[in-house]
Design a protein around this motif. Sequence first.
Motif, mmCIF file in Angstrom:
data_model
loop_
_atom_site.group_PDB
_atom_site.id
_atom_site.type_symbol
_atom_site.label_atom_id
_atom_site.label_comp_id
_atom_site.label_asym_id
_atom_site.label_seq_id
_atom_site.Cartn_x
_atom_site.Cartn_y
_atom_site.Cartn_z
ATOM 1 N N LEU A 224 0.816 -1.218 0.000
ATOM 2 C CA LEU A 224 0.000 0.000 0.000
ATOM 3 C C LEU A 224 0.847 1.265 0.000
ATOM 4 O O LEU A 224 0.354 2.334 -0.349
ATOM 5 C CB LEU A 224 -0.938 0.010 1.218
ATOM 6 C CG LEU A 224 -2.015 -1.077 1.260
ATOM 7 C CD1 LEU A 224 -2.923 -0.870 2.465
ATOM 8 C CD2 LEU A 224 -2.844 -1.095 -0.015
ATOM 9 N N ARG B 274 -0.251 -0.836 -5.506
ATOM 10 C CA ARG B 274 -1.139 -0.414 -4.415
ATOM 11 C C ARG B 274 -2.549 -0.953 -4.638
ATOM 12 O O ARG B 274 -3.228 -1.372 -3.700
ATOM 13 C CB ARG B 274 -1.166 1.118 -4.302
ATOM 14 C CG ARG B 274 0.195 1.720 -3.962
ATOM 15 C CD ARG B 274 0.085 3.134 -3.411
ATOM 16 N NE ARG B 274 -0.611 4.064 -4.277
ATOM 17 C CZ ARG B 274 -0.056 4.730 -5.281
ATOM 18 N NH1 ARG B 274 1.231 4.550 -5.577
ATOM 19 N NH2 ARG B 274 -0.753 5.594 -6.010
ATOM 20 N N ARG B 275 -2.992 -0.954 -5.893
ATOM 21 C CA ARG B 275 -4.303 -1.534 -6.188
ATOM 22 C C ARG B 275 -4.328 -3.020 -5.849
ATOM 23 O O ARG B 275 -5.291 -3.515 -5.267
ATOM 24 C CB ARG B 275 -4.639 -1.345 -7.675
ATOM 25 C CG ARG B 275 -4.912 0.084 -8.091
ATOM 26 C CD ARG B 275 -5.224 0.157 -9.578
ATOM 27 N NE ARG B 275 -5.162 1.518 -10.078
ATOM 28 C CZ ARG B 275 -5.325 1.854 -11.345
ATOM 29 N NH1 ARG B 275 -5.543 0.908 -12.249
ATOM 30 N NH2 ARG B 275 -5.257 3.116 -11.724
ATOM 31 N N CYS C 225 -4.663 -3.599 -2.164
ATOM 32 C CA CYS C 225 -6.046 -3.452 -1.691
ATOM 33 C C CYS C 225 -6.876 -4.690 -2.014
ATOM 34 O O CYS C 225 -7.640 -5.189 -1.179
ATOM 35 C CB CYS C 225 -6.689 -2.218 -2.319
ATOM 36 S SG CYS C 225 -6.028 -0.640 -1.746
ATOM 37 N N GLN C 226 -6.728 -5.183 -3.230
ATOM 38 C CA GLN C 226 -7.484 -6.361 -3.650
ATOM 39 C C GLN C 226 -7.171 -7.573 -2.775
ATOM 40 O O GLN C 226 -8.075 -8.276 -2.317
ATOM 41 C CB GLN C 226 -7.178 -6.682 -5.113
ATOM 42 C CG GLN C 226 -7.675 -5.638 -6.099
ATOM 43 C CD GLN C 226 -7.076 -5.826 -7.481
ATOM 44 O OE1 GLN C 226 -6.229 -6.697 -7.701
ATOM 45 N NE2 GLN C 226 -7.504 -4.993 -8.427
ATOM 46 N N LEU D 281 -6.920 -0.109 4.904
ATOM 47 C CA LEU D 281 -7.772 0.107 3.729
ATOM 48 C C LEU D 281 -8.523 1.432 3.824
ATOM 49 O O LEU D 281 -8.736 2.111 2.817
ATOM 50 C CB LEU D 281 -8.756 -1.058 3.569
ATOM 51 C CG LEU D 281 -8.148 -2.383 3.095
ATOM 52 C CD1 LEU D 281 -9.161 -3.517 3.196
ATOM 53 C CD2 LEU D 281 -7.646 -2.255 1.657
ATOM 54 N N ALA E 54 -6.267 3.927 2.714
ATOM 55 C CA ALA E 54 -6.090 3.846 1.261
ATOM 56 C C ALA E 54 -7.215 4.551 0.504
ATOM 57 O O ALA E 54 -7.070 4.844 -0.684
ATOM 58 C CB ALA E 54 -5.994 2.389 0.822
ATOM 59 N N ASP F 84 -6.005 7.638 -1.171
ATOM 60 C CA ASP F 84 -4.938 7.528 -2.164
ATOM 61 C C ASP F 84 -5.201 8.484 -3.330
ATOM 62 O O ASP F 84 -6.342 8.655 -3.774
ATOM 63 C CB ASP F 84 -4.836 6.097 -2.682
ATOM 64 C CG ASP F 84 -3.522 5.814 -3.385
ATOM 65 O OD1 ASP F 84 -2.667 5.152 -2.793
ATOM 66 O OD2 ASP F 84 -3.359 6.268 -4.543
ATOM 67 N N VAL G 245 -6.908 3.052 -6.859
ATOM 68 C CA VAL G 245 -6.542 2.516 -5.551
ATOM 69 C C VAL G 245 -7.659 2.795 -4.546
ATOM 70 O O VAL G 245 -8.082 1.913 -3.789
ATOM 71 C CB VAL G 245 -5.214 3.121 -5.055
ATOM 72 C CG1 VAL G 245 -4.896 2.626 -3.641
ATOM 73 C CG2 VAL G 245 -4.083 2.756 -6.003
ATOM 74 N N GLU H 58 -10.596 0.505 -5.192
ATOM 75 C CA GLU H 58 -10.327 -0.872 -4.761
ATOM 76 C C GLU H 58 -10.431 -0.981 -3.239
ATOM 77 O O GLU H 58 -10.958 -1.959 -2.710
ATOM 78 C CB GLU H 58 -8.950 -1.322 -5.229
ATOM 79 C CG GLU H 58 -8.820 -1.532 -6.726
ATOM 80 C CD GLU H 58 -9.614 -2.724 -7.236
ATOM 81 O OE1 GLU H 58 -10.148 -3.499 -6.411
ATOM 82 O OE2 GLU H 58 -9.697 -2.895 -8.469
ATOM 83 N N ALA H 59 -9.930 0.022 -2.537
ATOM 84 C CA ALA H 59 -10.026 0.024 -1.080
ATOM 85 C C ALA H 59 -11.491 0.072 -0.642
ATOM 86 O O ALA H 59 -11.907 -0.650 0.275
ATOM 87 C CB ALA H 59 -9.259 1.212 -0.502
#
Length: 382
Positions: A82, A90-91, A94-95, A116, A119, A122, A127, A130-131
């Motif tokens: 992250l 970073r994506r 998160c995933q 998260l 994030a 971000d 990103v 995704e968070a």
Amino acid sequence: MVSTPSLPSAAHEIADSVLPTDEEAEQFLHKFPLVHILETLQRGTLSSQATEFVCAALKKVFSTSFGVQQLPAATPYALEALGAPSHALRRLGCQQLGAALPAVSADQQQRIAGALVEALTDKDTGVGCEAAAALQQYGSTQQGFQDLISPQGAGQQLSAVLACSNPVVRMRAIALVIGLGGQSENSVKALQQSGLLQPLVKELTNVQDPLTCLSALSLLKEQVEQASSSRLQSLLANFFLPHLEQLLRQADSIVKPMAMQVAAALSAVAVKASTTSTQEGSKSSMPACMVISSIKQVLDVNGRDDFSVAEEQAALDALSELGMQQGGAQAILLHPCQVIQDVTNKALGRAPSSDVTLAAVHALATIAGHSPTALLAQPYVY
């Protein structure tokens, strides 16, 4: 140390596959341990395309049965990802953290949820999204929901994000909160008590910032429509309608058209829900009456005539939206302000433009179609 030339080639092969087998996934991680992959990516020696291949390969590896088993052990690397300079990494972090949440301890869940939430801020939209998606999934469980709204858990960090200065980030966090409320009746009530809905209320009534206010209106309408049941839609609508009524009193010509449409849409939701419960119906009619009174101010034939064509058209469209429910049509027809008379005059008389005439005819037809008996009882229709 990972051989930099061989990692992109192997990753490309995995990324181009439909889904690697467990054996292929295990071989990839054995040849390229996560710690070394992360070191390579953070050094920034790979091209952006090679970095994308590596991230795509890792995503597929962790989608296999073997990969899923490795997720709990891989969470420290995902947390470290992250903070990587690569937005693709970073994506991915998160995933994978979102995927790991169900498989780790409660303490680890709180730590991951907190990361998260951070994030969400971000600078890369992907990103942040995704968070939000990972947190939405986490919040669908009872423990996750409590963690996200509790000041002792990630709720404290979420409150800070909701109050940040970046309007894009605030809206992302607000969308997450409203999404959490659309899952059960208890979740709506818990959110109301937590105070996490207040940032959206603040955005809705912030007439000094029209763009933010419009974004909040759009978000509210979308999230209410996506709630998992009509009962939940009604709970959310009835909570926000009084605040929309306040907005309608203060809004300028930029915000008012959309405010009327959203208020009418939420009133229609409340009225529809009232058909299944007499008790709830008495609660739902009041917000609808508030919306009708605000619309009357725009359409009033004998009152002010300095509203724009766009505002009048939006007011008529709002009545059409509300009039699509039988209870809404009856509320319009029986309201003491007699707004239906203004609709009739604009449909059959001289309107300021053909667009207003068309909108008035459509509104009149919609209301008549859903409550013809009540319409025919009005003397000015003849």
